[in-house]
Design a protein around this motif. Structure first.
Motif, mmCIF file in Angstrom:
data_model
loop_
_atom_site.group_PDB
_atom_site.id
_atom_site.type_symbol
_atom_site.label_atom_id
_atom_site.label_comp_id
_atom_site.label_asym_id
_atom_site.label_seq_id
_atom_site.Cartn_x
_atom_site.Cartn_y
_atom_site.Cartn_z
ATOM 1 N N VAL A 106 0.879 -1.162 0.000
ATOM 2 C CA VAL A 106 0.000 0.000 0.000
ATOM 3 C C VAL A 106 0.918 1.214 0.000
ATOM 4 C CG1 VAL A 106 -1.819 1.232 1.234
ATOM 5 C CG2 VAL A 106 -1.755 -1.284 1.264
ATOM 6 N N ARG A 107 0.802 2.073 -1.017
ATOM 7 C CA ARG A 107 1.738 3.189 -1.187
ATOM 8 C C ARG A 107 1.306 4.472 -0.490
ATOM 9 N NH1 ARG A 107 5.846 2.792 -5.284
ATOM 10 N NH2 ARG A 107 6.198 4.873 -4.520
ATOM 11 N N MET A 108 0.072 4.544 -0.019
ATOM 12 C CA MET A 108 -0.423 5.787 0.572
ATOM 13 C C MET A 108 -1.651 5.483 1.419
ATOM 14 S SD MET A 108 -2.401 7.432 -2.744
ATOM 15 C CE MET A 108 -3.403 8.577 -1.818
ATOM 16 N N ASP A 109 -2.072 6.462 2.189
ATOM 17 C CA ASP A 109 -3.337 6.342 2.908
ATOM 18 C C ASP A 109 -4.484 6.444 1.904
ATOM 19 O OD1 ASP A 109 -2.046 6.197 5.375
ATOM 20 O OD2 ASP A 109 -2.166 8.369 5.694
ATOM 21 N N ILE A 110 -5.595 5.814 2.226
ATOM 22 C CA ILE A 110 -6.796 5.922 1.397
ATOM 23 C C ILE A 110 -7.230 7.379 1.364
ATOM 24 C CG2 ILE A 110 -9.229 5.283 1.229
ATOM 25 C CD1 ILE A 110 -8.410 2.635 2.660
ATOM 26 N N MET A 111 -7.618 7.835 0.181
ATOM 27 C CA MET A 111 -8.008 9.225 0.006
ATOM 28 C C MET A 111 -9.416 9.298 -0.586
ATOM 29 S SD MET A 111 -6.126 12.132 -2.287
ATOM 30 C CE MET A 111 -7.177 12.103 -3.724
ATOM 31 N N ARG A 112 -10.208 10.233 -0.107
ATOM 32 C CA ARG A 112 -11.502 10.540 -0.735
ATOM 33 C C ARG A 112 -11.302 11.728 -1.663
ATOM 34 N NH1 ARG A 112 -15.922 11.794 3.181
ATOM 35 N NH2 ARG A 112 -16.975 12.396 1.260
ATOM 36 N N TYR A 113 -11.871 11.653 -2.853
ATOM 37 C CA TYR A 113 -11.715 12.738 -3.813
ATOM 38 C C TYR A 113 -12.494 13.983 -3.436
ATOM 39 C CZ TYR A 113 -8.850 10.540 -7.322
ATOM 40 O OH TYR A 113 -7.799 9.989 -7.989
ATOM 41 N N HIS A 114 -13.612 13.813 -2.766
ATOM 42 C CA HIS A 114 -14.463 14.953 -2.405
ATOM 43 C C HIS A 114 -14.805 14.880 -0.916
ATOM 44 C CE1 HIS A 114 -14.899 15.711 -6.687
ATOM 45 N NE2 HIS A 114 -15.160 14.428 -6.824
ATOM 46 N N PRO A 115 -13.817 15.067 -0.029
ATOM 47 C CA PRO A 115 -14.093 14.914 1.405
ATOM 48 C C PRO A 115 -15.068 15.951 1.953
ATOM 49 C CG PRO A 115 -11.875 15.769 1.041
ATOM 50 C CD PRO A 115 -12.433 15.426 -0.301
ATOM 51 N N GLU A 116 -15.216 17.046 1.235
ATOM 52 C CA GLU A 116 -16.117 18.121 1.679
ATOM 53 C C GLU A 116 -17.582 17.808 1.384
ATOM 54 O OE1 GLU A 116 -15.555 18.549 -2.579
ATOM 55 O OE2 GLU A 116 -14.131 18.184 -0.977
ATOM 56 N N GLN A 150 -18.741 9.609 -2.172
ATOM 57 C CA GLN A 150 -17.915 8.729 -1.339
ATOM 58 C C GLN A 150 -16.754 8.088 -2.102
ATOM 59 O OE1 GLN A 150 -18.260 8.159 2.074
ATOM 60 N NE2 GLN A 150 -19.575 9.948 1.867
ATOM 61 N N ALA A 151 -16.425 8.577 -3.287
ATOM 62 C CA ALA A 151 -15.370 7.969 -4.101
ATOM 63 C C ALA A 151 -14.031 7.991 -3.368
ATOM 64 C CB ALA A 151 -15.249 8.689 -5.437
ATOM 65 N N LYS A 152 -13.425 6.795 -3.254
ATOM 66 C CA LYS A 152 -12.129 6.649 -2.585
ATOM 67 C C LYS A 152 -11.113 6.098 -3.580
ATOM 68 C CE LYS A 152 -13.826 3.887 0.504
ATOM 69 N NZ LYS A 152 -14.008 2.987 1.657
ATOM 70 N N MET A 153 -9.842 6.370 -3.290
ATOM 71 C CA MET A 153 -8.762 5.831 -4.111
ATOM 72 C C MET A 153 -7.546 5.573 -3.247
ATOM 73 S SD MET A 153 -6.118 8.209 -4.327
ATOM 74 C CE MET A 153 -5.289 7.699 -5.791
ATOM 75 N N VAL A 154 -6.657 4.729 -3.781
ATOM 76 C CA VAL A 154 -5.391 4.454 -3.127
ATOM 77 C C VAL A 154 -4.422 3.948 -4.193
ATOM 78 C CG1 VAL A 154 -5.983 2.064 -2.480
ATOM 79 C CG2 VAL A 154 -4.313 3.344 -1.129
ATOM 80 N N TYR A 155 -3.155 4.299 -4.052
ATOM 81 C CA TYR A 155 -2.118 3.720 -4.912
ATOM 82 C C TYR A 155 -1.540 2.500 -4.214
ATOM 83 C CZ TYR A 155 -1.654 7.061 -8.709
ATOM 84 O OH TYR A 155 -1.871 7.806 -9.850
ATOM 85 N N LEU A 156 -1.414 1.427 -4.973
ATOM 86 C CA LEU A 156 -0.872 0.164 -4.491
ATOM 87 C C LEU A 156 0.274 -0.259 -5.404
ATOM 88 C CD1 LEU A 156 -4.342 -1.547 -3.996
ATOM 89 C CD2 LEU A 156 -2.941 -0.530 -2.208
ATOM 90 N N GLU A 157 0.911 -1.347 -5.040
ATOM 91 C CA GLU A 157 2.047 -1.850 -5.809
ATOM 92 C C GLU A 157 1.967 -3.372 -5.810
ATOM 93 O OE1 GLU A 157 6.646 -1.811 -4.613
ATOM 94 O OE2 GLU A 157 5.770 0.191 -4.781
ATOM 95 N N ASP A 158 2.208 -3.988 -6.978
ATOM 96 C CA ASP A 158 2.255 -5.448 -7.008
ATOM 97 C C ASP A 158 3.591 -5.918 -6.427
ATOM 98 O OD1 ASP A 158 4.238 -5.415 -9.052
ATOM 99 O OD2 ASP A 158 2.901 -6.187 -10.593
ATOM 100 N N PRO A 159 3.820 -7.210 -6.277
ATOM 101 C CA PRO A 159 5.070 -7.675 -5.660
ATOM 102 C C PRO A 159 6.335 -7.329 -6.453
ATOM 103 C CG PRO A 159 3.423 -9.416 -5.621
ATOM 104 C CD PRO A 159 2.887 -8.315 -6.479
#
Length: 161
Positions: free
Chosen positions: A116-126, A131-140
């Motif tokens: 997991v490369r970052m904390d989960i982020m909401r695009y429109h937290p305001e 409720q759209a969320k995103m996160v950057y991940l990495e394969d092995p």
């Protein structure tokens, strides 16, 4: 225009197939298959054109997402060590998958050797209605991918309800 497939370089085909099927839920269309350098077939000639003379062969597997997008995994016989992302290099630097099982996919990514490369982020937290969320991940193997909880349109369109 439709997206057909994406090709991903990996270092270990068995580990890659396990990760992409068990962590991310893709299905195998064609399992781990060896490709050798040869000129007798159209595929052989195409591989020489793409990878160059003396490419030593590789293994390939074809997987598919639930919406029909192909994922080709390539494990070259002479692979490079895990790369560091070079953001000055032009070209594709990630792909994105969408799931209804957002938190579970993140957990399985770590369980099967990804990061997991970052904390989960909401695009429109305001805006609690979005409720759209995103996160950057990495394969092995260090390949970056993004994970979305909602469709592309739901994530970005300012007037999307």
């Amino acid at each position: 225009m439709k997206m057909n497939h994406v090709g991903i370089m990996v270092a270990d085909m068995d580990k890659a197939v396990e990760f992409y099927t068990k962590a991310l839920g893709l299905e195998v269309v064609m399992g781990n298959t060896q490709v050798i350098e040869e000129r007798e077939t159209a595929i052989g000639r195409m591989c020489i054109a793409v990878f160059g003379e003396g490419f030593q062969g590789f293994n390939i597997a074809h997987l598919i997402t639930s919406d029909g997008i192909g994922v080709e995994l390539f494990a070259m016989k002479e692979h490079q060590p895990r790369h560091i992302v070079d953001f000055t290099r032009l070209g594709i630097f990630h792909f994105c998958l969408q799931t209804d099982d957002f938190d579970e996919v993140i957990a399985r990514t770590s369980q099967f050797g990804g990061k997991v490369r970052m904390d989960i982020m909401r695009y429109h937290p305001e805006d609690d209605s979005k409720q759209a969320k995103m996160v950057y991940l990495e394969d092995p193997f260090g390949n970056l991918f993004e994970l979305y909880s909602h469709s592309y349109a739901e994530t970005y369109a300012s007037n999307y309800e």
